[in-house]
Motif scaffolding. Structure first.
Motif, PDB file in Angstrom:
ATOM      1  N   THR A 126      -2.364   9.657  -3.883  1.00 18.04           N
ATOM      2  CA  THR A 126      -2.501  10.845  -4.722  1.00 18.04           C
ATOM      3  C   THR A 126      -3.710  10.645  -5.624  1.00 18.04           C
ATOM      4  OG1 THR A 126      -1.150   9.984  -6.549  1.00 18.04           O
ATOM      5  CG2 THR A 126       0.024  11.127  -4.760  1.00 18.04           C
ATOM      6  N   ALA A 127      -4.078  11.690  -6.357  1.00 15.41           N
ATOM      7  CA  ALA A 127      -5.186  11.569  -7.306  1.00 15.41           C
ATOM      8  C   ALA A 127      -4.864  10.521  -8.365  1.00 15.41           C
ATOM      9  CB  ALA A 127      -5.467  12.919  -7.955  1.00 15.41           C
ATOM     10  N   ARG A 128      -3.598  10.458  -8.765  1.00 11.47           N
ATOM     11  CA  ARG A 128      -3.213   9.518  -9.819  1.00 11.47           C
ATOM     12  C   ARG A 128      -3.341   8.064  -9.369  1.00 11.47           C
ATOM     13  NH1 ARG A 128       2.838   8.043 -12.109  1.00 11.47           N
ATOM     14  NH2 ARG A 128       2.206   7.194 -14.128  1.00 11.47           N
ATOM     15  N   ASN A 129      -2.863   7.761  -8.148  1.00 14.35           N
ATOM     16  CA  ASN A 129      -2.783   6.363  -7.722  1.00 14.35           C
ATOM     17  C   ASN A 129      -3.931   5.923  -6.827  1.00 14.35           C
ATOM     18  OD1 ASN A 129      -2.222   6.977  -4.940  1.00 14.35           O
ATOM     19  ND2 ASN A 129      -0.067   7.243  -5.411  1.00 14.35           N
ATOM     20  N   ALA A 130      -4.979   6.730  -6.724  1.00 22.31           N
ATOM     21  CA  ALA A 130      -6.058   6.457  -5.759  1.00 22.31           C
ATOM     22  C   ALA A 130      -6.655   5.064  -5.914  1.00 22.31           C
ATOM     23  CB  ALA A 130      -7.150   7.514  -5.902  1.00 22.31           C
ATOM     24  N   THR A 131      -6.750   4.567  -7.138  1.00 24.36           N
ATOM     25  CA  THR A 131      -7.344   3.246  -7.358  1.00 24.36           C
ATOM     26  C   THR A 131      -6.548   2.157  -6.652  1.00 24.36           C
ATOM     27  OG1 THR A 131      -8.295   3.926  -9.480  1.00 24.36           O
ATOM     28  CG2 THR A 131      -8.024   1.564  -9.129  1.00 24.36           C
ATOM     29  N   MET A 132      -5.230   2.335  -6.539  1.00 32.11           N
ATOM     30  CA  MET A 132      -4.379   1.334  -5.896  1.00 32.11           C
ATOM     31  C   MET A 132      -4.726   1.131  -4.426  1.00 32.11           C
ATOM     32  SD  MET A 132      -0.569   2.125  -7.439  1.00 32.11           S
ATOM     33  CE  MET A 132       0.184   0.688  -6.673  1.00 32.11           C
ATOM     34  N   TRP A 133      -5.382   2.119  -3.811  1.00 28.75           N
ATOM     35  CA  TRP A 133      -5.720   2.064  -2.387  1.00 28.75           C
ATOM     36  C   TRP A 133      -7.124   1.515  -2.148  1.00 28.75           C
ATOM     37  CZ3 TRP A 133      -1.963   3.756   1.131  1.00 28.75           C
ATOM     38  CH2 TRP A 133      -0.872   4.398   0.561  1.00 28.75           C
ATOM     39  N   GLY A 134      -7.815   1.160  -3.224  1.00 25.99           N
ATOM     40  CA  GLY A 134      -9.201   0.741  -3.092  1.00 25.99           C
ATOM     41  C   GLY A 134      -9.366  -0.763  -2.976  1.00 25.99           C
ATOM     42  N   GLU A 135     -10.571  -1.215  -3.290  1.00 24.47           N
ATOM     43  CA  GLU A 135     -10.910  -2.636  -3.203  1.00 24.47           C
ATOM     44  C   GLU A 135     -10.044  -3.470  -4.135  1.00 24.47           C
ATOM     45  OE1 GLU A 135     -15.490  -3.963  -2.438  1.00 24.47           O
ATOM     46  OE2 GLU A 135     -15.035  -2.954  -4.328  1.00 24.47           O
ATOM     47  N   PRO A 136      -9.602  -4.644  -3.695  1.00 23.42           N
ATOM     48  CA  PRO A 136      -8.901  -5.538  -4.610  1.00 23.42           C
ATOM     49  C   PRO A 136      -9.834  -5.977  -5.736  1.00 23.42           C
ATOM     50  CG  PRO A 136      -9.426  -6.687  -2.561  1.00 23.42           C
ATOM     51  CD  PRO A 136      -9.753  -5.245  -2.348  1.00 23.42           C
ATOM     52  N   GLY A 137      -9.259  -6.179  -6.910  1.00 25.29           N
ATOM     53  CA  GLY A 137     -10.035  -6.636  -8.052  1.00 25.29           C
ATOM     54  C   GLY A 137     -10.435  -5.550  -9.025  1.00 25.29           C
ATOM     55  N   HIS A 138     -10.270  -4.287  -8.625  1.00 24.01           N
ATOM     56  CA  HIS A 138     -10.428  -3.210  -9.587  1.00 24.01           C
ATOM     57  C   HIS A 138      -9.137  -3.090 -10.397  1.00 24.01           C
ATOM     58  CE1 HIS A 138     -14.239  -1.433  -8.017  1.00 24.01           C
ATOM     59  NE2 HIS A 138     -13.873  -2.144  -6.954  1.00 24.01           N
ATOM     60  N   LEU A 139      -9.215  -2.419 -11.527  1.00 26.23           N
ATOM     61  CA  LEU A 139      -8.037  -2.259 -12.379  1.00 26.23           C
ATOM     62  C   LEU A 139      -7.534  -0.817 -12.315  1.00 26.23           C
ATOM     63  CD1 LEU A 139      -9.096  -4.319 -15.536  1.00 26.23           C
ATOM     64  CD2 LEU A 139      -7.925  -5.100 -13.453  1.00 26.23           C
ATOM     65  N   TYR A 140      -6.271  -0.689 -11.983  1.00 23.52           N
ATOM     66  CA  TYR A 140      -5.603   0.607 -11.984  1.00 23.52           C
ATOM     67  C   TYR A 140      -5.034   0.804 -13.392  1.00 23.52           C
ATOM     68  CZ  TYR A 140      -1.735   3.898 -11.001  1.00 23.52           C
ATOM     69  OH  TYR A 140      -0.846   4.941 -11.022  1.00 23.52           O
ATOM     70  N   VAL A 141      -5.637   1.706 -14.146  1.00 30.32           N
ATOM     71  CA  VAL A 141      -5.218   1.964 -15.523  1.00 30.32           C
ATOM     72  C   VAL A 141      -4.540   3.332 -15.546  1.00 30.32           C
ATOM     73  CG1 VAL A 141      -5.945   2.140 -17.937  1.00 30.32           C
ATOM     74  CG2 VAL A 141      -7.171   0.607 -16.360  1.00 30.32           C
ATOM     75  N   TYR A 142      -3.251   3.336 -15.829  1.00 33.28           N
ATOM     76  CA  TYR A 142      -2.503   4.596 -15.811  1.00 33.28           C
ATOM     77  C   TYR A 142      -1.839   4.832 -17.160  1.00 33.28           C
ATOM     78  CZ  TYR A 142       1.963   2.058 -15.391  1.00 33.28           C
ATOM     79  OH  TYR A 142       3.039   1.245 -15.625  1.00 33.28           O
ATOM     80  N   LEU A 143      -1.402   6.059 -17.370  1.00 28.95           N
ATOM     81  CA  LEU A 143      -0.773   6.442 -18.625  1.00 28.95           C
ATOM     82  C   LEU A 143       0.739   6.438 -18.457  1.00 28.95           C
ATOM     83  CD1 LEU A 143      -1.957   7.242 -21.384  1.00 28.95           C
ATOM     84  CD2 LEU A 143      -1.562   9.623 -20.754  1.00 28.95           C
ATOM     85  N   SER A 144       1.419   5.695 -19.326  1.00 37.12           N
ATOM     86  CA  SER A 144       2.876   5.602 -19.297  1.00 37.12           C
ATOM     87  C   SER A 144       3.468   6.427 -20.432  1.00 37.12           C
ATOM     88  CB  SER A 144       3.301   4.139 -19.444  1.00 37.12           C
ATOM     89  OG  SER A 144       4.708   4.025 -19.551  1.00 37.12           O
ATOM     90  N   HIS A 145       4.441   7.292 -20.094  1.00 36.76           N
ATOM     91  CA  HIS A 145       5.118   8.143 -21.082  1.00 36.76           C
ATOM     92  C   HIS A 145       4.127   9.004 -21.874  1.00 36.76           C
ATOM     93  CE1 HIS A 145       8.791   6.017 -20.159  1.00 36.76           C
ATOM     94  NE2 HIS A 145       8.234   4.875 -20.477  1.00 36.76           N
ATOM     95  N   GLY A 146       2.972   9.267 -21.263  1.00 34.24           N
ATOM     96  CA  GLY A 146       1.986  10.116 -21.912  1.00 34.24           C
ATOM     97  C   GLY A 146       1.303   9.479 -23.101  1.00 34.24           C
TER      98      GLY A 146
END
Length: 232
Positions: free
Chosen positions: A70-90
């Motif tokens: 999805t648009a939200r989790n796209a980083t998780m599908w990319g190159e290892p070593g990048h950081l997936y930074v997401y917002l929790s509870h807004g």
């Protein structure tokens, strides 16, 4: 005092395994950030593995990528070593290290750490009032929201930042450093606050340095305790 363990810059190869395999290798390593001219180094003391759809032999119902890309989790599908930074509870920006092969979703949530450099900068980011008492120092990065604050990384502008090359992104740099020799005393158990069966012993994918005071306390996710009893 014992000598500090030897560290080296993480490589994509080291992070290319399944998150559940890579997560314990992050313990005792450091996430080093430089944001707005202030450097903070966080020794990683607790981490949780998450697999995406089709990753590994066991489907992970607790992952942001369990239903696919999805648009939200796209980083998780990319190159290892990048950081997936997401917002929790807004509110809270949480930091994950992407691991696994590119095109195969996986992330390792950095749940807690010890500030080993830049405590004043971390405290300012956390909005903590001086003096920096031992308890306050312990709690600066204790829990994923606090870890993200102390690191200074923010969703969405720092999502995808590369912690292998250390390339600048929106005024920030991040570097992941790993121990030459992995931590020997690693504890494992269910993930914190994850709902249903994904938060039970069926997924003992939380790893922490045993007896480290900066590790966050355990709490059951919605329905997880009941699911755990049903499994027994």
């Amino acid at each position: 005092m014992p000598d500090a363990p030897a560290l080296h810059r993480a490589t994509r190869t080291e992070l290319s395994g399944l998150p559940v395999e890579v997560a314990p290798l992050l313990l005792g390593g450091e996430l080093r950030t430089l944001v707005a001219g202030s450097a903070v180094h966080l020794r990683i003391t607790e981490a949780e593995a998450y697999h995406g759809q089709g990753t590994g032999p066991l489907a992970d119902p607790g992952s942001h990528a369990r239903m696919g890309r999805t648009a939200r989790n796209a980083t998780m599908w990319g190159e290892p070593g990048h950081l997936y930074v997401y917002l929790s509870h807004g509110i809270h920006s949480c930091v994950n290290v992407v691991s696994g092969l590119e095109g195969q979703a996986g992330g390792i949530l950095l749940r807690a750490g010890q500030v080993v450099h830049g405590a004043d900068a971390a405290a300012i980011r956390r909005g903590a009032e001086p003096p920096l008492t031992p308890r306050l120092l312990r709690d600066l990065a204790r829990g994923p929201g606090r870890f993200g604050q102390a690191a200074g990384l923010r969703h969405p502008i720092h999502d995808g930042i590369d912690a292998v090359t250390g390339a600048e992104q929106e005024g920030a740099r991040a570097e992941l450093w790993l121990r030459d020799e992995p931590v020997a005393d690693v504890a494992t158990g269910p993930r914190v606050g994850v709902a249903g069966v994904a938060g039970t012993d069926a997924f003992p994918w939380r790893f922490w340095i045993a007896d480290d005071p900066t590790v966050s306390p355990f709490r059951w996710g919605r329905g997880a305790q009941a699911a755990s009893v049903a499994e027994a």
